[in-house]
Design a protein around this motif. Structure first.
Motif, PDB file in Angstrom:
ATOM      1  N   TYR A 540     -24.294  49.234 104.558  1.00  0.00           N
ATOM      2  CA  TYR A 540     -25.229  48.916 103.706  1.00  0.00           C
ATOM      3  C   TYR A 540     -25.812  47.613 104.109  1.00  0.00           C
ATOM      4  N   ARG A 557     -22.911  48.918  96.210  1.00  0.00           N
ATOM      5  CA  ARG A 557     -21.945  49.554  96.617  1.00  0.00           C
ATOM      6  C   ARG A 557     -20.990  50.354  95.708  1.00  0.00           C
ATOM      7  N   LYS A 561     -20.232  53.956  96.444  1.00  0.00           N
ATOM      8  CA  LYS A 561     -18.838  54.491  96.263  1.00  0.00           C
ATOM      9  C   LYS A 561     -18.946  55.857  95.201  1.00  0.00           C
ATOM     10  N   VAL A 567     -18.272  52.417 102.533  1.00  0.00           N
ATOM     11  CA  VAL A 567     -19.218  51.621 103.384  1.00  0.00           C
ATOM     12  C   VAL A 567     -18.608  50.892 104.484  1.00  0.00           C
ATOM     13  N   GLU A 569     -18.908  47.942 106.450  1.00  0.00           N
ATOM     14  CA  GLU A 569     -19.404  46.697 106.244  1.00  0.00           C
ATOM     15  C   GLU A 569     -19.870  46.140 107.805  1.00  0.00           C
TER      16      GLU A 569
END
Lengths: 671, 280
Positions: A540, A557, A561, A567, A569
């Protein structure tokens, strides 16, 4: 002998410091007035320092602890030293405390020295390299002269004729320490940051950005120019056009270069280094050339850096020259993407973006010198209310088959869907169609302004055209005033920020939500059902105007989810997210660099290993999709949600809140 | 002595009058600075940069109201930097529907600038493009249309570069005073800045308005979109297709007259007009 010498040294240093402070204050007062509650600010100072500032400094534990030991030790040692050695209160308790304080400062200064052994490129050198030595000189000498006070050293040691030399040397070291710590603090040495920094915290132009006992503060909207009063200068032409507390803020810079390390324009080799820019402002405020600057210069294309020492200015001279060179080149100001990464990282709470936009305002409003496509975009905004120069009547053409409800027909709805200028962009139209699908699936009572909507004014404002911004804003506010709605939802974080944080000053106060926030709320309320995620790994990208500007890191997020996506990161995410390069009119002014900012960001995506990058901003989508040979697909959160939508079964429609069962959403859907 | 004198004369500059009108944005129809007139002012500013001491005056004939004022201030905002003499615009005030030509001609005859710059065609009103010609006739000054740039001004003679179709340029020397009209061939106008535009003032000069009697007889209707004739291109290669798309068709027939006396030229034009049934 030391007994007589020390008070003289201490009080001379203090007197000189006071004189220096008055001179420094006079420099700041060259700026324009700014209304600040001085008393309240001073009262709030300890909290601002211990909570807000420490929150930023504490991101680097090592430096944070070093600073606590050194600065805490110094403040205590300085006060105690004045009492013990200045006023001669030879109390063993005070002496003991003074020993402790100077010892702590010494330990801290060892760590400062260690960092200076092989300093990272972002740190300024020059006078800053001598600072650890000065810190040690101060702490060691204070420690030694205090030893006799607590009886740890025979009183006579420094009395005898043979120890004259020792006493003289010690006095010399004390003088060096006092010179750096007291005199240098107000006369422009590295310790200036303590004096100016403390006052800057107290008299900050954005008192709202500091937390209170009730919670964290935030203040990211640009301040409006008063266009009614013709005497107000249109932006900042010369250093003295800044407000006095902005000048004070520039003076507070510690040249730690954290801003430089996170600046996307600097990384792209564009001619901007936020730290250098702030130092240029300090040079301008005091008058002189930038030759003494000892950090990394402004980059320039292909050459590594613009040579230091060629630019000069004065408080009442222009910052950007009409011809030739002055304090700063215009390209430097136009390189900024207004991503606020520098402001977020600055431990001294300096507002770089405010200063840059202030100076841009002068260039645009007074000189008509918005570079490249800037003038064309502004003309379009004036003539057609959108930056692309499209027919305002075609704003809703993309939705010809969607039969969107119009505010003009309904007058009153729950949600006003703000389309933004992405309505004219074919890529963003896909996002908008996805968002409409989601809103319909959740049976949201919504409507759009349609052709009554105008550009929010974001680009105009960041390009410095405050007049066009206010004209657009006032007309938008007048349009919105005709209708009743509970909240505005938009998929454009720039509109979100402007409507939510910048229209207030002009009289438009709205509850604005980014579509990711709104979708997260709908999901939590059980109004959306998703099929499980079948795609590959996803990362993201935090849009600057959603994250740093509005503090919304969680909702996108949470939506991902809820979609069943874990995700991956990127290294720089959340408040440290790297800009896509699309903000602040940067794609319009298009200052050349060695690399492109979106390329660097897509490289971040590649390093995370994700096959898809979820975004929440039309600018980010456009910038990231424009990257050639990208390793990942770019999808807006709304598109991911729309693809995963599942018709709700009868049980689900009952409206049971999913707040508690959010984590088991995926299983529910399979049933 | 001689070069000194010449330099002095050069530095004196000339008086340039720029005629500006209220434009109309093609998409939204909002009043704005007219594209061609703004290019005319840009040309004047370029002369001023080349020839210090040049005085530029702006002239508009029309009524004064809020929307027209905002549009006119668009021109005034181009004068950034102090001392260009553009802090003010002369406004020959007359009601809507009056003929601008007599008022402008009278004012220009009275103030006698050396160079008058105007856009080729207005964006609202008749937009016939006749104003420069009518003014030239009124004043008896030479007119050069479709100007690309002013190269130099020396001893009362101006060297001009005129734009011809397909990027061709023709260098002309014209004795001042003269009128020049600009269209899209002239350099684009600079950005208009809000600050100078806001500070500028209008010098309002009342006129004795003459109603445009011809306009009053006209019947005005919104323009219809005309169908475009499609070019049929038979091309074998991409290069041919590109050439066909990029090139304008060459004019057929006609004749190029060079080195003829004015009488011969006039005779040829007269013959053509008769052939085309323009004159009977």
């Amino acid at each position: 002998m030391l007994e007589t010498l020390l008070p003289i040294l201490i009080f001379t240093a203090l007197a000189l410091a006071v004189i220096g402070a008055l001179r420094r204050i006079r420099l700041w007062r060259q700026g324009r007035p700014s209304r600040v509650n001085l008393f309240k600010g001073l009262v709030a100072l300890p909290r601002r320092y211990l909570v807000d500032l420490h929150h930023v400094v504490g991101r680097d534990k090592m430096i944070s602890n070093t600073h606590v030991a050194t600065a805490g030790g110094f403040v205590a040692a300085a006060v105690l030293m004045i009492l013990v050695h200045g006023l001669g209160i030879a109390n063993p308790l005070l002496g003991g405390l003074l020993l402790l304080a100077s010892a702590s400062m010494f330990v801290g200064s060892l760590f400062v020295a260690r960092r200076r052994l092989n300093p990272p490129a972002r740190l300024s050198k020059g006078p800053w390299m001598r600072l650890p030595k000065s810190l040690m000189a101060f702490s060691i000498s204070v420690f030694l002269i205090t030893l006799p006070t607590v009886g740890l050293l025979p009183e006579g040691l420094l009395e005898g004729s043979s120890s004259w030399l020792l006493a003289l040397v010690l006095a010399g070291v004390v003088a060096w320490g006092l010179g750096e710590m007291f005199f240098g603090m107000t006369w422009g040495g590295p310790m200036k940051h303590a004096f100016a920094g403390a006052l800057h915290l107290a008299f900050h132009r954005r008192a709202e950005r500091f937390s209170t006992k009730k919670g964290g503060g935030r203040s990211t909207g640009l301040k409006a120019l008063n266009l009614e009063d013709e005497a107000t200068p249109l932006g900042v032409e010369k250093p003295a056009d800044f407000t006095w507390n902005q000048l004070l803020g520039f003076d507070a810079c510690v040249q730690c270069g954290r801003c430089e390390a996170v600046c996307p324009a600097f990384a792209a080799g564009q001619p901007l280094n936020p730290k250098k820019l702030i130092q240029d402002m300090v040079v301008g405020m005091a008058g002189g050339s930038d030759a003494a600057y000892a950090g990394s210069p402004h980059p320039s294309q292909g050459l590594g850096g613009k040579p230091v020492g060629e630019h000069a200015g004065s408080p009442h001279g222009p910052i950007v020259a009409l011809q030739g060179k002055a304090l700063v080149d215009a390209d430097t100001l136009w390189s900024c993407t207004t991503c606020r990464a520098c402001v977020e990282e600055c431990p001294m709470m300096i507002e770089h973006v405010d200063a840059i936009v202030d100076m841009r305002r002068h260039l645009t409003l007074e000189r008509g010198k918005t570079p490249n496509k800037g003038a064309e975009v502004l003309d379009n905004l004036i003539a057609t209310d959108n930056p692309g120069g499209f027919d305002p009547g075609s704003r809703l053409n993309w939705a010809a088959d969607l039969n969107l409800p119009l505010m003009a027909d309904l007058k009153q709805v729950d949600v006003l869907l703000w389309l933004g200028d992405g309505a004219f962009d074919m890529r963003n139209q896909r996002t908008l169609r996805a968002l409409v699908k989601v809103l319909r699936a959740a049976e949201v009572d919504f409507a759009v302004l349609g052709t009554e909507e105008r550009d929010s004014g974001d680009v105009a404002r960041r390009l410095g055209d405050e007049a066009t911004f206010q004209s657009l804003a006032k007309r938008n506010i007048a349009t919105l005033a005709q209708y009743r709605f509970l909240q505005i939802v938009t998929c454009d974080p720039h509109s979100f920020h402007v409507l939510g944080n910048e229209y207030g000053e002009l009289g438009g106060i709205y509850d604005v939500r980014h579509h990711s926030t709104f979708i997260a709320e709908l999901f939590d309320a059980g109004r959306l059902t998703f099929a499980p995620w079948k795609g590959g790994s996803v990362t993201y990208h935090d849009p600057c105007y959603l994250g740093r500007y509005n503090g919304e890191y969680e909702a996108p997020r949470n939506v991902l989810k809820a979609l069943g996506i874990e995700v991956k990161e990127m290294e720089r995410s959340g408040f440290r997210s790297r800009c896509c390069g699309g903000g602040g009119g940067a794609p319009i002014t298009d200052i050349p660099g060695e690399r492109r900012i979106p390329d660097m960001r897509m490289n971040d995506v590649k390093e995370s290993g994700a096959e898809l990058v979820a975004v929440g901003c039309p600018q980010c989508t456009a910038m990231l999709e424009g990257v050639v040979d990208a390793s990942a697909e770019v999808r807006d959160i709304a598109e991911l949600v729309a693809d995963a939508l599942v018709e709700r079964s009868a049980d689900d429609v009952s409206g049971a809140s999913r707040q508690t069962t959010a984590s088991t959403a995926a299983e529910e859907v399979i049933l | 002595m001689q070069p000194d004198l010449q330099q002095k004369q050069q530095q004196q500059g000339i008086d340039v009058a720029v005629l500006v009108s209220i434009g109309r944005h093609p998409t939204t129809g909002r009043a704005r600075r007219a594209e061609q007139d703004a290019r005319g002012l840009e040309l004047a500013l370029a002369i001023e940069a080349e020839l210090p001491g040049t005085r530029i005056s702006m002239l508009h004939a029309g009524s004064q109201d809020d929307s027209s004022e905002a549009a006119l201030r668009g021109y005034l905002g181009m004068a950034t930097g102090v001392g260009m003499g553009l802090e003010s615009m002369t406004l020959l005030e007359q009601p809507e529907g009056s003929d601008a030509i007599p008022a402008l001609a009278k004012h220009l005859a009275a103030t006698s600038p050396q160079l008058v710059i105007t856009g080729a065609r207005a964006e609202r009103g008749e937009g016939s493009g006749l104003l420069p010609y009518a003014l030239a006739e009124h004043l008896g000054w030479p007119l050069v249309n479709s100007l690309a740039s002013v190269e130099k001004v020396e001893n009362g003679v101006v060297t001009l570069l005129q734009a011809l179709p397909r990027g061709q340029r023709r260098r002309l020397k014209v004795r001042l005073p003269a009128i020049i009209s600009v269209d899209e061939a002239a350099p684009a106008a600079r950005q208009s800045a809000f600050g100078p535009a806001r500070r500028a003032t209008f010098a309002i000069t009342p006129t004795t308005p003459e109603a445009d009697s011809e306009l009053a007889q006209w019947h005005l209707a919104p323009a219809r979109k005309r169908p475009k004739r499609l070019k049929i291109v038979k091309a074998a290669s991409a290069r041919d297709r590109f050439k066909a798309a990029a090139s304008k068709s060459e004019g057929k027939g006609g004749q190029v007259l060079t080195d003829v006396t004015p009488e011969q030229g006039a005779e040829a034009i007269y013959q053509l007009l008769k052939e085309e049934d323009v004159l009977r």
